[in-house]
Scaffold this active site. Sequence first.
Site, PDB file in Angstrom:
ATOM      1  N   ASP A  45      -5.206  -8.221   4.616  1.00 15.11           N
ATOM      2  CA  ASP A  45      -5.626  -8.443   3.236  1.00 15.11           C
ATOM      3  C   ASP A  45      -4.591  -9.294   2.502  1.00 15.11           C
ATOM      4  OD1 ASP A  45      -7.206  -7.734   0.737  1.00 15.11           O
ATOM      5  OD2 ASP A  45      -5.270  -6.845   0.243  1.00 15.11           O
ATOM      6  N   GLU A 117     -10.396  -8.446   7.896  1.00 19.84           N
ATOM      7  CA  GLU A 117      -9.005  -8.436   7.405  1.00 19.84           C
ATOM      8  C   GLU A 117      -8.055  -7.915   8.476  1.00 19.84           C
ATOM      9  OE1 GLU A 117      -9.761  -7.931   2.610  1.00 19.84           O
ATOM     10  OE2 GLU A 117      -9.329  -6.155   3.804  1.00 19.84           O
TER      11      GLU A 117
END
Length: 235
Positions: A45, A117
């Site tokens: 992320d 992610e």
Amino acid sequence: MNADAAAFVRDQLGHQPKDLAAFERALTHSSLGKDSYERLEFLGDRVLGLVVARWLFERFGNEPEGNLSRRFNALVARETCAEVGRALGLPPLIRLGRQAREDHASQSDNVIGDVVEALIGALMLDGGLDAADAFIRRAWAPLIESQGAAPHHPKSALQELAAARNLKPPAYEIIARTGAHHAPRFTVRVAIKGAGEAEAEGASKQEAETAAATALLEHLLPSRRAGGAGGGPVQ
């Protein structure tokens, strides 16, 4: 599984893995145990945010911070990550426990977005920032090309509308949470005192808030239904 994961990393991520275990972990949901994608998702992320922020800074050299932020928020959203994951053919490779499989967790925006992610995190660890950067720029390129004007996020637009009418800021409230832990559904109510309120559902709190903001905007500004939710000032 090893052969499938290796082929996916090579063909879809554009990387020859040195440590396949990291990528297999990135494909593993917590319903199979503790050795899941969650830590890699945390890393990925942040890497995604860094790469996209730098990319936007380079590409849109004359845009103010507000426009860059709106572009950024749209590009790193969970729904966008899930869109990328589906385009890569990711869902069938996600490793799930029995109950999660029966609940179709591999089709959830939350799960697919998390895995994307996590894969970025694994790329960062296995190939460095250059490998992660190259994948993100390739996979997200169609999304940046299709943005046109900086998108105006519904929550920001609703807040600006309230300010323009000298009303209090929108207030969001979760009024229901249903579904399994790995595939939740949230119902959110947004209200602007003196103007109105709306409710909507989503697979995450953020998604439900965005949908509720969109619904209230369409109630307060009916022309948005015909004109779309694109950029531009609110009146």
